[in-house]
Design a protein around this motif. Structure first.
Motif, PDB file in Angstrom:
ATOM      1  N   VAL A   1       0.845  -1.201   0.000  1.00 47.29           N
ATOM      2  CA  VAL A   1       0.000   0.000   0.000  1.00 47.29           C
ATOM      3  C   VAL A   1       0.878   1.249   0.000  1.00 47.29           C
ATOM      4  O   VAL A   1       1.876   1.321   0.716  1.00 47.29           O
ATOM      5  CB  VAL A   1      -0.923   0.000   1.234  1.00 47.29           C
TER       6      VAL A   1
ATOM      7  N   ILE B   1       0.783   5.381   0.639  1.00 44.56           N
ATOM      8  CA  ILE B   1       0.028   6.481   1.237  1.00 44.56           C
ATOM      9  C   ILE B   1       0.697   7.800   0.861  1.00 44.56           C
ATOM     10  O   ILE B   1       1.929   7.904   0.878  1.00 44.56           O
ATOM     11  CB  ILE B   1      -0.032   6.328   2.770  1.00 44.56           C
TER      12      ILE B   1
ATOM     13  N   TRP C   1      -0.176  11.698   5.225  1.00 41.98           N
ATOM     14  CA  TRP C   1       0.365  10.974   6.379  1.00 41.98           C
ATOM     15  C   TRP C   1       0.922  11.948   7.417  1.00 41.98           C
ATOM     16  O   TRP C   1       0.696  11.796   8.622  1.00 41.98           O
ATOM     17  CB  TRP C   1       1.461  10.034   5.885  1.00 41.98           C
TER      18      TRP C   1
ATOM     19  N   LYS D   1      -9.013   4.206   9.746  1.00 43.24           N
ATOM     20  CA  LYS D   1      -9.537   4.202   8.376  1.00 43.24           C
ATOM     21  C   LYS D   1      -9.649   5.646   7.892  1.00 43.24           C
ATOM     22  O   LYS D   1     -10.283   6.479   8.562  1.00 43.24           O
ATOM     23  CB  LYS D   1     -10.902   3.530   8.349  1.00 43.24           C
TER      24      LYS D   1
ATOM     25  N   PRO E   1     -10.432   8.074   1.157  1.00 48.94           N
ATOM     26  CA  PRO E   1      -9.405   7.188   0.607  1.00 48.94           C
ATOM     27  C   PRO E   1      -8.800   7.682  -0.700  1.00 48.94           C
ATOM     28  O   PRO E   1      -7.594   7.525  -0.921  1.00 48.94           O
ATOM     29  CB  PRO E   1     -10.153   5.864   0.405  1.00 48.94           C
TER      30      PRO E   1
ATOM     31  N   TYR F   1      -6.112   9.997   0.063  1.00 49.00           N
ATOM     32  CA  TYR F   1      -5.154   9.498   1.062  1.00 49.00           C
ATOM     33  C   TYR F   1      -4.138   8.527   0.457  1.00 49.00           C
ATOM     34  O   TYR F   1      -2.964   8.527   0.833  1.00 49.00           O
ATOM     35  CB  TYR F   1      -5.920   8.817   2.188  1.00 49.00           C
ATOM     36  N   PHE F   2      -4.603   7.701  -0.484  1.00 46.85           N
ATOM     37  CA  PHE F   2      -3.745   6.656  -1.047  1.00 46.85           C
ATOM     38  C   PHE F   2      -3.222   7.052  -2.430  1.00 46.85           C
ATOM     39  O   PHE F   2      -3.885   7.755  -3.193  1.00 46.85           O
ATOM     40  CB  PHE F   2      -4.515   5.337  -1.172  1.00 46.85           C
TER      41      PHE F   2
ATOM     42  N   PHE G   1      -4.860  -5.250   8.359  1.00 46.64           N
ATOM     43  CA  PHE G   1      -4.753  -3.892   7.807  1.00 46.64           C
ATOM     44  C   PHE G   1      -6.077  -3.445   7.185  1.00 46.64           C
ATOM     45  O   PHE G   1      -6.111  -2.834   6.113  1.00 46.64           O
ATOM     46  CB  PHE G   1      -3.602  -3.802   6.786  1.00 46.64           C
TER      47      PHE G   1
ATOM     48  N   TRP H   1      -6.817  -0.037   5.662  1.00 49.74           N
ATOM     49  CA  TRP H   1      -6.282   0.314   4.343  1.00 49.74           C
ATOM     50  C   TRP H   1      -6.937  -0.495   3.224  1.00 49.74           C
ATOM     51  O   TRP H   1      -6.424  -0.575   2.110  1.00 49.74           O
ATOM     52  CB  TRP H   1      -4.777   0.105   4.321  1.00 49.74           C
TER      53      TRP H   1
ATOM     54  N   ALA I   1      -7.345   0.854  -0.329  1.00 47.76           N
ATOM     55  CA  ALA I   1      -6.145   1.283  -1.050  1.00 47.76           C
ATOM     56  C   ALA I   1      -5.895   0.424  -2.275  1.00 47.76           C
ATOM     57  O   ALA I   1      -6.143  -0.792  -2.251  1.00 47.76           O
ATOM     58  CB  ALA I   1      -4.930   1.195  -0.142  1.00 47.76           C
TER      59      ALA I   1
ATOM     60  N   TYR J   1      -4.066  -3.247  -1.976  1.00 48.39           N
ATOM     61  CA  TYR J   1      -4.332  -3.888  -0.692  1.00 48.39           C
ATOM     62  C   TYR J   1      -4.123  -5.398  -0.852  1.00 48.39           C
ATOM     63  O   TYR J   1      -4.684  -6.013  -1.768  1.00 48.39           O
ATOM     64  CB  TYR J   1      -5.757  -3.581  -0.230  1.00 48.39           C
TER      65      TYR J   1
END
Length: 332
Positions: free
Chosen positions: A128, A130, A135, A146, A150, A153-154, A321, A324, A327, A330
């Motif tokens: 994954v 990020i 972050w 979480k 998303p 974030y990813f 995880f 995530w 993501a 994943y």
């Protein structure tokens, strides 16, 4: 038995056995896990471990404690307990640096913190990726929740492009070996099919409740050493002793342990090393560090191995995880 150096520091003469990686280098089959080892505790734990005889330290930038570990290493080298060549040090590329442009700068951060010139084994901590700016906005405790959004974030980064930068680290002598952590078998296979350097090591959750038979067989077929984190089932996750799911409370382990005058934890670690799996137990308590190291003076019978193998019927993954799950890449 141990020898004494002029400074009066005990130097163990019985290090852990080693396995041979596919590049010919050696990895001790028992290492010290340092995840969740708190500041103010981890340095002392590393010093105690090195005095006991540990020579393999499993670290990661994500754990936020490499600088204190580096100080402990420096101290023990100065005391004459170890030399750098005696040590096998693992570190990992964190998810917020899981892109090709960040690889070299990130390994240099770990090298500086650990006060060493090279890392023996460098792993991609997970597939994954990020976004670093997202972050960095979060407090440490929030980073494993979480994400609300998303999509922002990813990153969608191909792990193969990161792997190619990892290969360059080997070429330049910054790391000796490279590998993967928390990758699925198809993701590992893609690296094998298209990478220039074969992964030397795969690190995953592995214990008697979750023995990872598929990935273990895959690694053996492809001459890759498997390492196990949470090797005794991460008992701290279950609160009070005897809680449902606590692997150490399996009665069969107590029976086997009494036969060998060993604890359930020692039996579980021995079960792993008899499968040629590197075990990475974590502790900051001197007595437990010593207990975890005292697993090389007994062997499990084939029947005992089969009994422990049967415990997987009650098991499940502890580290999924789930936060995530949205993501790209994943793994589970």
């Amino acid at each position: 038995m141990a020898v004494w150096n002029p400074q009066g520091v005990t130097i163990p003469d019985t290090p852990a056995p080693q396995l041979t990686l596919n590049n010919g280098l050696k990895i001790p089959i028992l290492g010290l896990g340092t995840w969740q080892a708190k500041p103010g505790e981890v340095g002392r734990a590393v010093e105690d471990a090195l005095d006991i005889g540990y020579r393999h330290l499993d670290c990661a930038l994500l754990y936020d404690n490499e600088a204190e570990i580096g100080e402990a290493i420096k101290k023990k080298i100065a005391q004459g307990v170890i030399t750098r060549r005696d040590l096998f040090i693992t570190s990992k590329l964190p998810p917020a640096a899981n892109d090709p442009a960040s690889v070299r700068g990130t390994v240099e951060i770990s090298l500086k913190a650990l006060k060493i010139q090279y890392i023996d084994l460098y792993l991609i901590h997970c597939p994954v990726s990020i976004r670093k700016e997202e972050w960095q906005k979060l407090e440490s405790a929030e980073r494993f929740a979480k994400p609300a959004h998303p999509a922002q974030y990813f990153n969608d980064v191909d792990p193969l492009t990161v792997w190619k930068e990892m290969e360059n680290l080997v070429d330049d002598g910054l790391v000796k070996s490279i590998g993967l952590s928390n990758f699925s078998i198809p993701q590992i296979q893609r690296i094998l099919d298209h990478g220039r350097i074969k992964p030397a090591n795969i690190q995953v959750e592995c214990h008697a409740h979750f023995p990872q038979d598929d990935i273990w067989a895959f690694c053996r077929k492809n001459s890759i050493i498997l390492s196990a984190y949470a090797p005794i089932g991460s008992p701290a996750r279950f609160g009070s002793a005897g809680s449902p799911g606590d692997l150490l409370k399996e009665p069969q382990l107590t029976v086997i342990g009494k036969k060998h005058r060993k604890t359930p934890a020692q039996v579980l670690l021995r079960w792993l090393i008899e499968r040629d799996i590197v075990a990475l137990p974590k502790s900051t308590h001197q007595n437990r560090l010593r207990e975890n190291f005292e697993i090389f003076d007994f062997k499990l019978s084939q029947e005992e191995m089969q009994i422990i193998n049967s415990l997987q019927e009650h098991g499940r993954r502890l580290f999924d995880f789930e936060m995530w799950k949205d993501a790209p890449n994943y793994p589970f």
